[in-house]
Design an enzyme around this catalytic site. Structure first.
Site, mmCIF file in Angstrom:
data_model
loop_
_atom_site.group_PDB
_atom_site.id
_atom_site.type_symbol
_atom_site.label_atom_id
_atom_site.label_comp_id
_atom_site.label_asym_id
_atom_site.label_seq_id
_atom_site.Cartn_x
_atom_site.Cartn_y
_atom_site.Cartn_z
ATOM 1 N N HIS A 58 74.556 32.940 15.504
ATOM 2 C CA HIS A 58 74.064 32.116 14.406
ATOM 3 C C HIS A 58 72.541 32.114 14.412
ATOM 4 O O HIS A 58 71.902 32.531 15.382
ATOM 5 C CB HIS A 58 74.605 30.700 14.528
ATOM 6 C CG HIS A 58 76.050 30.591 14.157
ATOM 7 N ND1 HIS A 58 76.696 29.380 14.024
ATOM 8 C CD2 HIS A 58 76.981 31.550 13.870
ATOM 9 C CE1 HIS A 58 77.963 29.604 13.676
ATOM 10 N NE2 HIS A 58 78.152 30.904 13.585
ATOM 11 N N GLU A 60 70.337 29.789 14.720
ATOM 12 C CA GLU A 60 69.696 29.014 15.787
ATOM 13 C C GLU A 60 69.675 29.797 17.096
ATOM 14 O O GLU A 60 68.678 29.766 17.839
ATOM 15 C CB GLU A 60 70.440 27.686 15.997
ATOM 16 C CG GLU A 60 70.453 26.794 14.765
ATOM 17 C CD GLU A 60 71.687 26.990 13.912
ATOM 18 O OE1 GLU A 60 72.208 25.983 13.393
ATOM 19 O OE2 GLU A 60 72.143 28.152 13.759
ATOM 20 N N THR A 169 80.989 42.474 -26.984
ATOM 21 C CA THR A 169 81.111 43.094 -25.669
ATOM 22 C C THR A 169 81.824 44.439 -25.694
ATOM 23 O O THR A 169 81.834 45.153 -24.692
ATOM 24 C CB THR A 169 81.885 42.166 -24.717
ATOM 25 O OG1 THR A 169 83.192 41.920 -25.266
ATOM 26 C CG2 THR A 169 81.154 40.840 -24.553
ATOM 27 N N SER A 176 83.532 49.890 -24.209
ATOM 28 C CA SER A 176 82.334 49.076 -23.977
ATOM 29 C C SER A 176 81.276 49.793 -23.144
ATOM 30 O O SER A 176 80.245 49.204 -22.826
ATOM 31 C CB SER A 176 82.729 47.776 -23.262
ATOM 32 O OG SER A 176 83.270 48.055 -21.979
ATOM 33 N N TRP A 178 78.335 52.498 -22.742
ATOM 34 C CA TRP A 178 77.623 51.416 -22.091
ATOM 35 C C TRP A 178 76.855 50.642 -23.160
ATOM 36 O O TRP A 178 76.135 51.247 -23.957
ATOM 37 C CB TRP A 178 76.654 51.939 -21.040
ATOM 38 C CG TRP A 178 77.318 52.700 -19.953
ATOM 39 C CD1 TRP A 178 77.369 54.039 -19.779
ATOM 40 C CD2 TRP A 178 78.030 52.150 -18.848
ATOM 41 N NE1 TRP A 178 78.044 54.375 -18.634
ATOM 42 C CE2 TRP A 178 78.465 53.228 -18.044
ATOM 43 C CE3 TRP A 178 78.329 50.856 -18.446
ATOM 44 C CZ2 TRP A 178 79.198 53.043 -16.865
ATOM 45 C CZ3 TRP A 178 79.053 50.677 -17.286
ATOM 46 C CH2 TRP A 178 79.476 51.757 -16.513
ATOM 47 N N LEU A 212 84.625 49.227 -10.017
ATOM 48 C CA LEU A 212 84.169 47.890 -9.611
ATOM 49 C C LEU A 212 83.752 47.834 -8.149
ATOM 50 O O LEU A 212 83.942 46.836 -7.460
ATOM 51 C CB LEU A 212 85.220 46.824 -9.917
ATOM 52 C CG LEU A 212 85.466 46.546 -11.408
ATOM 53 C CD1 LEU A 212 86.410 45.371 -11.585
ATOM 54 C CD2 LEU A 212 84.164 46.289 -12.153
ATOM 55 N N GLY A 300 87.334 41.288 -19.788
ATOM 56 C CA GLY A 300 87.253 41.291 -21.235
ATOM 57 C C GLY A 300 87.275 39.888 -21.806
ATOM 58 O O GLY A 300 87.395 38.895 -21.082
ATOM 59 N N LEU A 303 90.481 37.392 -20.823
ATOM 60 C CA LEU A 303 90.453 36.749 -19.506
ATOM 61 C C LEU A 303 89.249 35.823 -19.389
ATOM 62 O O LEU A 303 89.345 34.721 -18.833
ATOM 63 C CB LEU A 303 90.438 37.795 -18.395
ATOM 64 C CG LEU A 303 90.419 37.257 -16.951
ATOM 65 C CD1 LEU A 303 91.538 36.266 -16.703
ATOM 66 C CD2 LEU A 303 90.486 38.419 -15.954
#
Length: 366
Positions: A58, A60, A169, A176, A178, A212, A300, A303
């Protein structure tokens, strides 16, 4: 704990440095919070560190390792309350006490119920002066997903939308790619990289066939890819399944379709609601159970609209291109028609900036 302490300019400067260090773990610490620490003795920085990844020391501990004997009598500035429980690593409170620090300043009390003030209490009982709240807003923003998971039982949901200046969009046929420019797409990869999961819908998989993955940012990990696919329409050859590990949330138990997706390394979970769609609340609770802090949505208008209507969208990241598509294109969100403007959903804009030829707007739902 002294929450009413008047902090000095030096206190602010050292805590700002602790937060700067914490941000170095932006892409690496999940599911843990991003934390930085600065140890100062007699006005001189004796050691500093940040939490780099789960299982690593961590912040610290890293700072104490550099400070060594100079930690005795020093002040430790930590962007999050030191832990008091045994996790992958030992309690930071014990390390600070053993090192002999005289004072601990924490930006934010840990929202984890395993800590939640217990760390500061333990330090106080050991005779260490403790105070909290310095630059708390900045520390909370840096760990907005971790705070959400610990306090609401679900991740922070950030929706990324690329649209024309008239709010479209995609074309009517769903295409879509680009709408925005290369700089905006590269910026979007930074937001993908900091998220624990990237979520999309079956329609986007069908129309755009996206991977993605994070490609424009150096990152040691890829976020979990999640597809909301009520009827299991994701084709086994979809790019989003490449490499395996994709999570598909469905509302049907079609064994043939499930077997085809599992053969590609996907995991299918059935979360139907009464309307035959995916129960989004159950999905986000499941993602929280899997220690997902932030969800980055690239989906899209259907959703997107469902996430807004059901109250699961926390923030929108909108890239607007200087172009017009016209009324026949798809909008950003499929929402019911309003007959009164009182029914509109209010947002608060937090940031507006140019990204290449496009404009990026960040806003949160009120």
């Amino acid at each position: 704990m002294d929450s009413d302490f008047v902090f000095t300019a030096d206190d602010h400067r050292h805590m700002a440095r602790a937060l700067e260090l914490a941000e170095r773990g932006l892409y690496t610490t999940a599911p843990n919070p991003r934390v930085g620490c600065v140890i100062v003795r007699d006005g001189v920085v004796a050691g500093e560190g940040w939490h780099e990844r789960a299982g690593a020391p961590h912040a610290e501990i890293a700072a104490l390792a550099l400070a060594k004997e100079h930690a005795r009598g020093a002040t430790a500035y930590v962007s999050l309350e030191p832990c008091v429980h045994q996790g992958r690593t030992g309690p930071c409170t014990e390390a600070l006490i053993r090192a002999g620090v005289a004072r601990v300043v924490a930006a934010l009390q840990d929202p984890n119920p395993l800590v939640g003030g217990k760390g500061l209490d333990a330090l106080g009982r050991a005779g260490i002066a403790v105070s909290a709240g310095l630059m708390a807003d900045e520390a909370r923003e840096l760990n907005i997903g971790f705070v959400s998971r610990m306090t609401r039982g679900r991740p922070w949901v950030r929706m990324k939308v690329a649209a024309s200046l008239d709010g479209k969009t995609a074309l009517l046929n769903g295409r879509s790619q680009w709408i925005t420019g290369e700089a905006a797409r590269r910026d979007g990869h930074h937001w993908r990289a900091r998220a624990c999961a990237v979520l999309t819908g079956a329609g986007t998989v069908r129309d755009d066939d996206p991977r993605l993955t994070v490609r424009d940012v150096l990152t040691p990990r890829q976020p979990l890819r999640v597809v909301v696919d009520s009827r299991l329409e994701t084709p086994p050859g979809a790019k989003i399944l490449e490499g395996g590990g994709t999570l598909v949330a469905a509302a049907t138990g079609d064994r043939v379709k499930i077997a085809a997706l599992e053969a590609k390394g996907a995991e299918v979970i059935e979360l139907p609601n009464s309307a035959g769609k995916v129960e989004l609340g159950s999905l986000f609770r499941e993602l929280a159970r899997r220690e997902v802090n932030e969800v980055h949505v690239e989906a899209g208008f259907r959703l997107n609209g469902s996430l807004v209507r059901e109250g699961y969208a926390d923030e929108v990241l909108v890239y607007l291109a200087p172009a017009l598509i016209g009324d026949k294109g798809h909008g950003m969100f499929e929402l019911p028609e309003l007959t009164d403007l009182c029914g509109r959903r209010e947002l608060r804009i937090s940031d507006v900036r140019r990204v290449g030829p496009d404009v990026r707007i960040m806003a949160r739902f009120v």
